[in-house]
Design an enzyme around this catalytic site. Structure first.
Site, PDB file in Angstrom:
ATOM      1  N   HIS A   3       6.699 -36.268  26.362  1.00  0.00           N
ATOM      2  CA  HIS A   3       6.828 -35.823  24.970  1.00  0.00           C
ATOM      3  C   HIS A   3       5.468 -35.553  24.331  1.00  0.00           C
ATOM      4  O   HIS A   3       5.375 -34.810  23.356  1.00  0.00           O
ATOM      5  CB  HIS A   3       7.672 -36.804  24.137  1.00  0.00           C
ATOM      6  CG  HIS A   3       7.006 -38.080  23.727  1.00  0.00           C
ATOM      7  ND1 HIS A   3       7.204 -39.280  24.390  1.00  0.00           N
ATOM      8  CD2 HIS A   3       6.166 -38.361  22.705  1.00  0.00           C
ATOM      9  CE1 HIS A   3       6.532 -40.236  23.783  1.00  0.00           C
ATOM     10  NE2 HIS A   3       5.884 -39.706  22.758  1.00  0.00           N
ATOM     11  N   ASP A  29       9.472 -40.374  31.200  1.00  0.00           N
ATOM     12  CA  ASP A  29       8.698 -39.724  30.142  1.00  0.00           C
ATOM     13  C   ASP A  29       7.220 -39.628  30.520  1.00  0.00           C
ATOM     14  O   ASP A  29       6.376 -40.369  30.010  1.00  0.00           O
ATOM     15  CB  ASP A  29       8.877 -40.494  28.831  1.00  0.00           C
ATOM     16  CG  ASP A  29       8.384 -39.717  27.617  1.00  0.00           C
ATOM     17  OD1 ASP A  29       7.739 -38.668  27.807  1.00  0.00           O
ATOM     18  OD2 ASP A  29       8.639 -40.160  26.484  1.00  0.00           O
ATOM     19  N   SER A  36       1.963 -43.734  22.357  1.00  0.00           N
ATOM     20  CA  SER A  36       2.653 -42.919  23.354  1.00  0.00           C
ATOM     21  C   SER A  36       1.645 -42.415  24.378  1.00  0.00           C
ATOM     22  O   SER A  36       0.622 -41.836  24.028  1.00  0.00           O
ATOM     23  CB  SER A  36       3.334 -41.721  22.683  1.00  0.00           C
ATOM     24  OG  SER A  36       4.433 -42.139  21.921  1.00  0.00           O
TER      25      SER A  36
END
Length: 712
Positions: A83, A218, A647
């Site tokens: 992402h 991810d 992230s």
């Protein structure tokens, strides 16, 4: 009885031996090393951050100003989240060559794809510079205080000798009570190396976002390129892979509950030291307003994206961005309630007042200011979310600012070039027809949720979304803002240079534009009726929060304080751990490939699975990547205190080996930005075994693994 219950809630974190009482996002030069070692760390603080020799900090970068990434090979191979790289993957995608759906894997360095504008930043050094920055400020108040601080910051930065590719950023910590200088080094040639299809990299999509158990791969891979001297350079075919000072060994050892782990990255923003009244306003007013706006926008976009592939590709990244914090705020509200955050804060404030009665005066003033600000803060939440999520209004806002800049004589050529580039990029992924519906529905919400004194005259006509849709569609059709009408013989969505060729005519046309006028009426009413009051009160709150922070640190001698996150490099740590977030609900700490197959729904946009992955599962063709259960581990949770910006952060073991890739938090614990609670706060990571399994077995890209140092 009530007092006993509240007390038990307040002291509970102190007896949770597996994690810090207050979580922690520690500046790497000021690590809580003793506690880290008590929890199981085997390396030293100097192995994590050292300016005299290579250390783990030399393998950690801020990725494109937002996420974190880490170097995992001696050839500058970079690992971050899917992402985080989503925008770059999308930029290389077309309907004919859909890398989002199909994935992408370079077969050798020549196949790696450049990404103009993408950069990574290393942290070279961190120094506390409080005395220098606050020199001469003792008797100053705002705005003179801010001016003096800013002047001191500039003097400090100008006094330091740095390279042309380096920068110095001075950041305030503890609400202005301390200051730190970060020396950064920026690399600008970053190439896409590999990304799984979104059926792996985004598996579970919005349904599973912020949720555990999680089965999302991810991750995506990039490479840093440098000039032939290994120093930063603009993109060139002649550049070579960057040779790092340090890269992370990748561990594929099995994990066990209570294993020590730490996360190293760039957390965005936390507010752990707010007073109880502020937390209550967030929980009851501000978050619910933001949630309501995004819910309407997301539902409208989703209806179109599910039936139209072009829209799905065009809006994929934006939809994910809007949905991300929508769901986070929902979890935050629930978590604040469940962890009794307000009550806990009230009790803590009581304990501070008992030790230092001056704090009561500060808290009384904060309570009054927050209550005075409440109606303006609520309008601010609705207004900012509406004009951000109604893209048509967002575009109108860009042109509104353009006109203001021209008319004030402040529009420089470089700013005009930047505006043209910005809106051209925006139009590329914009559907005027679709956003007319979004705007129509958001206007209805705004009118129905906003007190009349904050609305433009006559705005009640937008109360009904069904009546709004044809009205806004008609405005959109006749608007140059939306690109559906022309100015100077061109549409802004087409030949932008021609559209801007006659500035006077462009500005005159914009001022008569129906969409522009709609935005202007909202903006000018907000700036008159809410913003000055909101901003003035916020300034007073900020001044008192600085004082309250200093009082907390001076009074609570038993607490070890860390500064709130502000996108600077931090370390957080804890243990691999499952959780029991609700009565009779217990989560293990590890998920496996079998769980992916359990969720598999053929053809579903969230839970479809590539045929090759199914075949690998059916054949049990796992290579070196199965654990003691005989299955491939996919994700795991731990008690690390993380937030947005983490992230892509590396999750490391007691020896500093990469064991996972941070990408999310457990929904029940998203309130950790405001109130860390070790009972519920869990970060979610992709297991390195799953990452390497996908690279080698699914993507047939063992050449990338051959670059790495794999710890078995």
């Amino acid at each position: 009885m009530t007092k006993k219950i509240l007390l038990s809630v307040f002291i509970l974190p102190a007896v949770m031996a597996f994690a810090q009482q207050y979580g922690g996002m520690w500046i790497p030069t000021e690590l809580n090393e003793k506690e880290m070692k008590d929890l199981g760390m085997k390396i030293s603080a100097k192995d994590i951050f050292n300016t005299q020799k290579p250390s783990i900090k030399d393998a950690v970068v801020q990725f494109n100003g937002g996420c974190t990434a880490e170097i995992i090979s001696p050839k500058g191979l970079l690992l971050t989240n899917h992402h985080c790289g989503y925008g770059q993957i999308q930029a290389h995608s077309t309907v004919q060559n859909d890398l989002l759906s199909n994935g992408f894997w370079a077969k050798n360095p020549d196949g790696e794809l450049p990404n103009p504008g993408v950069k990574v930043d290393f942290i070279v050094d961190i120094k506390e510079v409080t005395d220098f920055i606050l020199e001469g400020t003792d008797n100053l108040v705002e705005p003179e205080l801010a001016k003096k601080i800013n002047k001191n910051i500039e003097v400090y930065k100008n006094s330091q000798k740095i390279e042309s590719y380096q920068s110095i950023i001075v950041k305030s910590m503890y609400y202005g009570n301390k200051f730190y200088a970060f020396t950064t080094e920026t690399y600008k040639d970053i190439r896409l190396v590999g990304a799984p299809p979104q059926s792996i990299g985004k598996f579970g999509s919005d349904t599973d976002n912020w949720v555990w158990p999680r089965h999302t791969g991810d991750f995506s891979m990039f490479r840093i390129y440098a000039g032939k001297d290994n120093k930063p350079a603009e993109y060139s075919k002649d550049n070579i892979p960057y040779v790092p000072k340090h890269y992370l060994p990748v561990s594929i050892k099995d994990k066990a509950e209570n294993d020590f782990t730490f996360v190293f990255g760039f957390p965005g923003k936390t507010t752990e030291y707010l007073p109880a009244v502020a937390v209550e306003k967030i929980m009851k007013d501000i978050d619910p307003a933001r949630i309501a706006v995004r819910e309407v926008a997301l539902k409208t976009l989703d209806e179109k994206m599910r039936t139209d592939s072009e829209t799905r590709i065009k809006y994929a990244s934006k939809y994910a961005s809007v949905a991300n914090y929508w769901k986070k705020w929902i979890g935050e509200v629930e978590g604040l309630k469940k962890s009794n955050a307000v009550e806990k804060k009230v009790m803590y404030e009581g304990s501070l007042v008992a030790k230092n009665h001056e704090i009561k005066t500060t808290l009384d003033q904060l309570n009054k200011l927050y209550n005075d600000q409440a109606p303006y803060a609520l309008n601010n939440a609705y207004y900012t979310e509406v004009v951000k999520n109604a893209e048509t209004l967002k575009l109108a806002g860009d042109y509104y600012d353009y006109i203001a800049s021209v008319e004030s004589g402040k529009m420089e050529e470089k700013e005009l070039t930047k505006l043209k580039s910005k809106v051209t990029s925006f139009y590329k992924d914009y559907s005027a027809e679709l956003d007319a519906k979004v705007t129509a529905k958001l206007l209805a919400l705004y009118v129905n949720k906003t007190a009349p004194q904050f609305l433009p005259a006559g705005f009640s006509k937008y109360k009904d979304e069904n009546q709004n849709i044809p009205m806004i569609e008609e405005m959109s059709k006749n608007s140059i803002v939306t690109g559906r009408s022309q100015v100077n013989g061109a549409a802004l969505t087409g030949d932008i240079e021609k559209a801007f060729s006659n500035q006077d005519k462009l500005i005159k046309t914009l001022k008569k534009d129906p969409v522009y006028q709609l935005y202007a009426s909202m903006k000018e009413t907000y700036m008159k009726t809410a913003d000055p009051q909101f901003t003035s009160l916020q300034g007073k709150i900020d001044d008192l929060q600085k004082k309250f922070m200093a009082q907390q640190m001076a009074t609570d001698k038993d607490r070890k304080f860390f500064p709130d996150a502000n996108s600077t490099l931090r370390v957080t740590y804890g243990k691999v751990k499952g959780s029991t977030p609700r009565d009779a609900v217990s989560y293990g700490y590890q998920t496996h490939l079998a769980g992916v197959m359990e969720k598999y729904i053929p053809g579903d946009y969230e839970f479809d699975v590539p045929k090759k992955l199914i075949d690998l599962y059916n054949k049990k063709d796992y290579g070196n990547y199965k654990d003691k259960t005989g299955d491939v581990p996919v994700g795991f949770t731990a008690t690390n205190h993380t937030t947005g910006g983490n992230s892509g952060s590396p999750a490391l073991d007691a020896n500093g080996n990469l064991v996972g890739l941070n990408f999310d938090r457990q929904w029940e614990g998203t309130m950790s930005d405001i109130n860390y609670d070790p009972r519920f706060s869990r970060n979610i990571m992709v297991d390195t075994k799953y990452i390497l399994f996908i690279i080698e077995k699914f993507a047939d890209s063992k050449w990338l693994i051959d670059e790495m140092k794999v710890v078995k």
